[in-house]
Enzyme design. Sequence first.
Site, PDB file in Angstrom:
ATOM      1  N   ASP A   1     -12.419  68.863 -24.994  1.00  0.00           N
ATOM      2  CA  ASP A   1     -13.217  69.301 -23.851  1.00  0.00           C
ATOM      3  C   ASP A   1     -12.264  69.960 -22.865  1.00  0.00           C
ATOM      4  OD1 ASP A   1     -14.840  69.610 -21.597  1.00  0.00           O
ATOM      5  OD2 ASP A   1     -15.863  67.697 -21.891  1.00  0.00           O
TER       6      ASP A   1
ATOM      7  N   ARG B   1     -13.106  71.607 -20.067  1.00  0.00           N
ATOM      8  CA  ARG B   1     -13.713  71.857 -18.766  1.00  0.00           C
ATOM      9  C   ARG B   1     -12.910  71.235 -17.633  1.00  0.00           C
ATOM     10  NH1 ARG B   1     -19.720  69.930 -20.140  1.00  0.00           N
ATOM     11  NH2 ARG B   1     -18.454  68.400 -21.291  1.00  0.00           N
TER      12      ARG B   1
END
Length: 231
Positions: free
Chosen positions: A159, A161
């Site tokens: 991930d 982000r």
Amino acid sequence: MSPVTTVAERHPCFGPSSAPSETAPAEAVPTAAVRTSVRVPLRFPDGWETVADVFTFTGLADGKEHLALGLGEYATAETPLVRPHSECLTGDVFGSQRCDCGPQLREAAERIAKAGGYLLYLRQEGRGIGLYAKLDAYALQDQGLDTYAANRALGHGDDERDYTAAAQMLHTLGADSIRLLSNNPDKALQLDALGIDIVEQLPTGVHVSESNLRYLQAKVSHTHHSLDLPA
């Protein structure tokens, strides 16, 4: 207030098993400003309608065109309900059933409109790896990899982000203390470290289809999303 320097990458201690420290100071974030605000009537495919005040910003840390949608009585909400929603072209626009993004977006809009708060639409397609790479990852999932293993096979993180821009937007809008609408513990960890007080974290509904069950199971087992899935 003058801008300050921040590290845009996630702090190494962040992770699904970590908890926000009660004594660690919040990371400083650069100052952002509202660029424009415009009222937009919204109508979803099922016919549900509302009106949003859509905010754009200058000075966001990653330079992307993120949006904040003020819904309901957001300006007077003591503790606004907030969902940071990562862009998903396939799910949000085309109704893909390989994920639960489209139904989550629709649910969040209505719940926030009722409670008063903000829907942050973040340009972080494919957990931050981009649209083409996400579709490449889909192809690898069709060969048996789960969503996280597929990202790693492409040379990406599980991930990628970062929620610095989301925290900037909330600080700019005066939403320093929020109720967070999310199943993802990492969103709460990052926002807390960036100076956003998470008074309460509320899960979204569970939007299961035959096509996304394996994807949702991976989110529960790998990153501890709060999803009550069928056995």
